[in-house]
Enzyme design. Structure first.
Site, PDB file in Angstrom:
ATOM      1  N   GLU A 143      23.563  31.557  18.686  1.00  0.00           N
ATOM      2  CA  GLU A 143      22.240  31.328  18.089  1.00  0.00           C
ATOM      3  C   GLU A 143      21.474  30.341  18.981  1.00  0.00           C
ATOM      4  OE1 GLU A 143      22.273  30.386  13.823  1.00  0.00           O
ATOM      5  OE2 GLU A 143      20.830  28.792  14.216  1.00  0.00           O
ATOM      6  N   SER A 151      24.569  25.421  13.839  1.00  0.00           N
ATOM      7  CA  SER A 151      25.379  26.643  14.003  1.00  0.00           C
ATOM      8  C   SER A 151      25.278  27.124  15.441  1.00  0.00           C
ATOM      9  CB  SER A 151      24.853  27.758  13.092  1.00  0.00           C
ATOM     10  OG  SER A 151      24.841  27.309  11.767  1.00  0.00           O
ATOM     11  N   ARG A 203      17.319  35.236  12.264  1.00  0.00           N
ATOM     12  CA  ARG A 203      17.249  34.431  13.496  1.00  0.00           C
ATOM     13  C   ARG A 203      16.452  35.159  14.591  1.00  0.00           C
ATOM     14  NH1 ARG A 203      18.377  31.787   9.961  1.00  0.00           N
ATOM     15  NH2 ARG A 203      20.157  30.397   9.677  1.00  0.00           N
TER      16      ARG A 203
HETATM   17  C1  LIG Z   1      22.559  19.484  12.683  1.00  0.00           C
HETATM   18  C2  LIG Z   1      21.738  20.733  12.844  1.00  0.00           C
HETATM   19  C3  LIG Z   1      21.541  21.568  11.752  1.00  0.00           C
HETATM   20  C4  LIG Z   1      20.785  22.742  11.880  1.00  0.00           C
HETATM   21  N1  LIG Z   1      20.621  23.531  10.774  1.00  0.00           N
HETATM   22  C5  LIG Z   1      19.882  24.668  10.866  1.00  0.00           C
HETATM   23  C6  LIG Z   1      19.687  25.495   9.718  1.00  0.00           C
HETATM   24  O1  LIG Z   1      20.149  25.191   8.623  1.00  0.00           O
HETATM   25  N2  LIG Z   1      18.961  26.631   9.866  1.00  0.00           N
HETATM   26  C7  LIG Z   1      18.415  26.985  11.073  1.00  0.00           C
HETATM   27  O2  LIG Z   1      17.758  28.035  11.127  1.00  0.00           O
HETATM   28  N3  LIG Z   1      18.576  26.215  12.172  1.00  0.00           N
HETATM   29  C8  LIG Z   1      19.292  25.073  12.101  1.00  0.00           C
HETATM   30  N4  LIG Z   1      19.471  24.282  13.215  1.00  0.00           N
HETATM   31  C9  LIG Z   1      18.901  24.704  14.508  1.00  0.00           C
HETATM   32  C10 LIG Z   1      17.545  24.032  14.863  1.00  0.00           C
HETATM   33  O3  LIG Z   1      17.342  22.874  14.124  1.00  0.00           O
HETATM   34  C11 LIG Z   1      16.370  24.996  14.628  1.00  0.00           C
HETATM   35  O4  LIG Z   1      16.521  26.153  15.410  1.00  0.00           O
HETATM   36  C12 LIG Z   1      15.030  24.350  14.989  1.00  0.00           C
HETATM   37  O5  LIG Z   1      13.972  25.179  14.571  1.00  0.00           O
HETATM   38  C13 LIG Z   1      14.893  24.055  16.485  1.00  0.00           C
HETATM   39  O6  LIG Z   1      13.744  23.243  16.636  1.00  0.00           O
HETATM   40  P1  LIG Z   1      13.510  22.386  17.940  1.00  0.00           P
HETATM   41  O7  LIG Z   1      12.112  21.875  17.853  1.00  0.00           O
HETATM   42  O8  LIG Z   1      14.561  21.378  18.106  1.00  0.00           O
HETATM   43  O9  LIG Z   1      13.608  23.514  19.059  1.00  0.00           O
HETATM   44  P2  LIG Z   1      14.071  23.326  20.596  1.00  0.00           P
HETATM   45  O10 LIG Z   1      15.554  23.265  20.643  1.00  0.00           O
HETATM   46  O11 LIG Z   1      13.319  22.222  21.238  1.00  0.00           O
HETATM   47  O12 LIG Z   1      13.585  24.705  21.184  1.00  0.00           O
HETATM   48  C14 LIG Z   1      14.180  25.919  20.804  1.00  0.00           C
HETATM   49  C15 LIG Z   1      13.516  27.068  21.571  1.00  0.00           C
HETATM   50  O13 LIG Z   1      12.152  27.175  21.187  1.00  0.00           O
HETATM   51  C16 LIG Z   1      11.272  27.020  22.305  1.00  0.00           C
HETATM   52  N5  LIG Z   1      10.132  26.246  21.818  1.00  0.00           N
HETATM   53  C17 LIG Z   1      10.168  25.006  21.260  1.00  0.00           C
HETATM   54  N6  LIG Z   1       8.943  24.658  20.825  1.00  0.00           N
HETATM   55  C18 LIG Z   1       8.113  25.693  21.115  1.00  0.00           C
HETATM   56  C19 LIG Z   1       6.715  25.946  20.911  1.00  0.00           C
HETATM   57  N7  LIG Z   1       5.913  25.071  20.324  1.00  0.00           N
HETATM   58  N8  LIG Z   1       6.190  27.122  21.364  1.00  0.00           N
HETATM   59  C20 LIG Z   1       6.984  28.055  21.963  1.00  0.00           C
HETATM   60  N9  LIG Z   1       8.314  27.876  22.185  1.00  0.00           N
HETATM   61  C21 LIG Z   1       8.855  26.711  21.763  1.00  0.00           C
HETATM   62  C22 LIG Z   1      12.101  26.306  23.357  1.00  0.00           C
HETATM   63  O14 LIG Z   1      11.671  26.600  24.666  1.00  0.00           O
HETATM   64  C23 LIG Z   1      13.497  26.862  23.072  1.00  0.00           C
HETATM   65  O15 LIG Z   1      13.664  28.120  23.681  1.00  0.00           O
HETATM   66  C24 LIG Z   1      20.218  23.090  13.124  1.00  0.00           C
HETATM   67  C25 LIG Z   1      20.415  22.230  14.229  1.00  0.00           C
HETATM   68  C26 LIG Z   1      21.160  21.074  14.090  1.00  0.00           C
HETATM   69  C27 LIG Z   1      21.326  20.156  15.275  1.00  0.00           C
END
Ligand SMILES: Cc1cc2nc3c(=O)[nH]c(=O)nc-3n(C[C@H](O)[C@H](O)[C@H](O)COP(=O)(O)OP(=O)(O)OC[C@H]3O[C@@H](n4cnc5c(N)ncnc54)[C@H](O)[C@@H]3O)c2cc1C
Length: 343
Positions: free
Chosen positions: A326, A230, A160
């Site tokens: 996380e 998580s 992570r």
């Molecule tokens: C039901 C569920 C299941 C999940 N399962 C997993 C799993 O199995 N494994 C896992 O690792 N994670 C999991 N996650 C967590 C999440 O899906 C991941 O961390 C995912 O990569 C976040 O993507 P996002 O685009 O929604 O990020 P966001 O929540 O929009 O952003 C996260 C962070 O990244 C930054 N950010 C976003 N885009 C960019 C960019 N282009 N450039 C620079 N910074 C940026 C944001 O400012 C923020 O700080 C899960 C979440 C949910 C809701």
């Protein structure tokens, strides 16, 4: 494109009713740069799918939703080289590669969010992490208006963890991710539920389908019940501390790491602390997945923060292990230290 609507409710998977002063949808790098130049004197936050964020309050600045799109594919005799824009939906991208016969991402199916966020916390599931398939990450330096390519090694991926949480956090946007997928497919079936079904998992599509099936049965769908997956990381503790726990709990789930360290399942700790299904003020611990904190409907940010505090303190009181979130905590002026916010 700047939107007159300023509610972030549909843009964060916790479904919290918070707002921003301004929301910009960036479909190209010019919009990203223009918005940065015009609004950087106030807080400026980039978002993908909002699935790894906990807003603590209304955001007092500009939220930019990354919607950069496009996929291009090259190949050698041994590999697929796929360049994917950061605003593509992660799960749709995985689905596309599997359907097109490019194996390697199937274990990472159904993770919410965008492709651009995947390297930030080195997403992982079912025995595969982004670092195993990532060739490079392209970033835009907003201050210099300059593109940089960060190689897999330079990303400093860990559990992570990556350089995008540190050196390349403020003033940088991930614009694309490059993937290197071997044509000679090696399935990864080490993870329990996949191992059990090993005999039937003979194709990337069958693994993709199985992972989706398991995830749908285990994890709450954010469209139905607000959550960010998580909430806490699995803590990594010294082997001697793990052995002390094992004496009381012989079945505790431990995963040996290097350097005399052991990873312990945070969900198990929360469950053993008696918190599975615990509810207070519209926030709760999911009744099947103790690692997932949920918005039961109408929770305020403070309800989730209080729930996270309660979980963290209760686990510490029982095991003397501090859980670390996380999920990223976003205050009115930008990201804040999640551990400090819960201390
Ligand atoms: C039901 C569920 C299941 C999940 N399962 C997993 C799993 O199995 N494994 C896992 O690792 N994670 C999991 N996650 C967590 C999440 O899906 C991941 O961390 C995912 O990569 C976040 O993507 P996002 O685009 O929604 O990020 P966001 O929540 O929009 O952003 C996260 C962070 O990244 C930054 N950010 C976003 N885009 C960019 C960019 N282009 N450039 C620079 N910074 C940026 C944001 O400012 C923020 O700080 C899960 C979440 C949910 C809701």
């Amino acid at each position: 494109m700047t939107c007159s609507q300023t509610s972030l409710k549909s843009l964060n998977t916790f479904g919290l009713s918070v707002s921003a002063e301004r929301i910009v949808y960036a479909r190209n790098t010019e919009t990203l740069i223009e918005s940065w130049k015009a609004h950087q004197e106030k807080p400026w936050l980039l978002m993908g799918g909002g699935s790894n964020m906990l807003f603590l309050d209304d955001f007092e600045g500009t939220v930019v939703v990354n919607q950069l799109k496009g996929i291009s594919i090259e190949q050698t005799s041994e590999e697929w080289l796929i360049h994917c824009a950061a605003g593509e939906n992660w799960h749709e991208f995985v689905k596309f590669t599997v359907k097109e016969g490019m194996a390697g991402l199937e274990n990472l199916a159904l993770i919410p969010g965008t492709v651009g966020s995947a390297p930030i916390q080195n997403i992982g599931a079912y025995g595969v992490e982004l670092k195993d398939v990532c060739a490079y990450v392209d970033i835009l330096d907003l201050n210099q208006n300059q593109m940089l390519r960060v190689t897999n090694k330079e990303c400093l991926f860990g559990y992570r963890e990556s350089i995008f949480k540190h050196q390349y956090r403020q003033g940088y946007v991930i614009t694309a991710v490059g993937f290197r997928l071997a044509k000679e497919w090696q399935p990864t079936l080490s993870y329990g539920p996949l191992k059990v079904a090993e005999a039937s998992l003979t194709t990337p599509q069958s693994i993709f389908d199985k992972v989706c099936e398991i995830r749908r049965s285990k994890l709450p769908d954010p469209a139905q019940i607000g959550n960010a997956g998580s909430f806490f990381k699995n803590p990594i503790i010294p082997t001697r501390d793990a052995e002390a726990i094992k004496r009381h709990y012989p079945n505790a789930p431990f995963y040996p790491q290097c350097d005399n360290l052991v990873k312990i399942a945070a969900g198990w700790l929360i469950d053993q602390a008696g918190l599975k299904g615990y509810v207070a003020n519209h926030a709760g611990v999911h009744p099947q997945q103790a690692l997932v904190l949920i918005n039961l409907g109408g929770a305020q940010p403070k309800d989730l923060v209080n729930m996270a505090k309660h979980v963290r303190d209760t686990v510490y009181n029982k095991f003397e292990i501090w859980l670390e979130p996380e999920v990223r905590f976003i205050g009115p002026m930008g990201e804040v230290n999640a551990v400090e916010a819960l201390s």
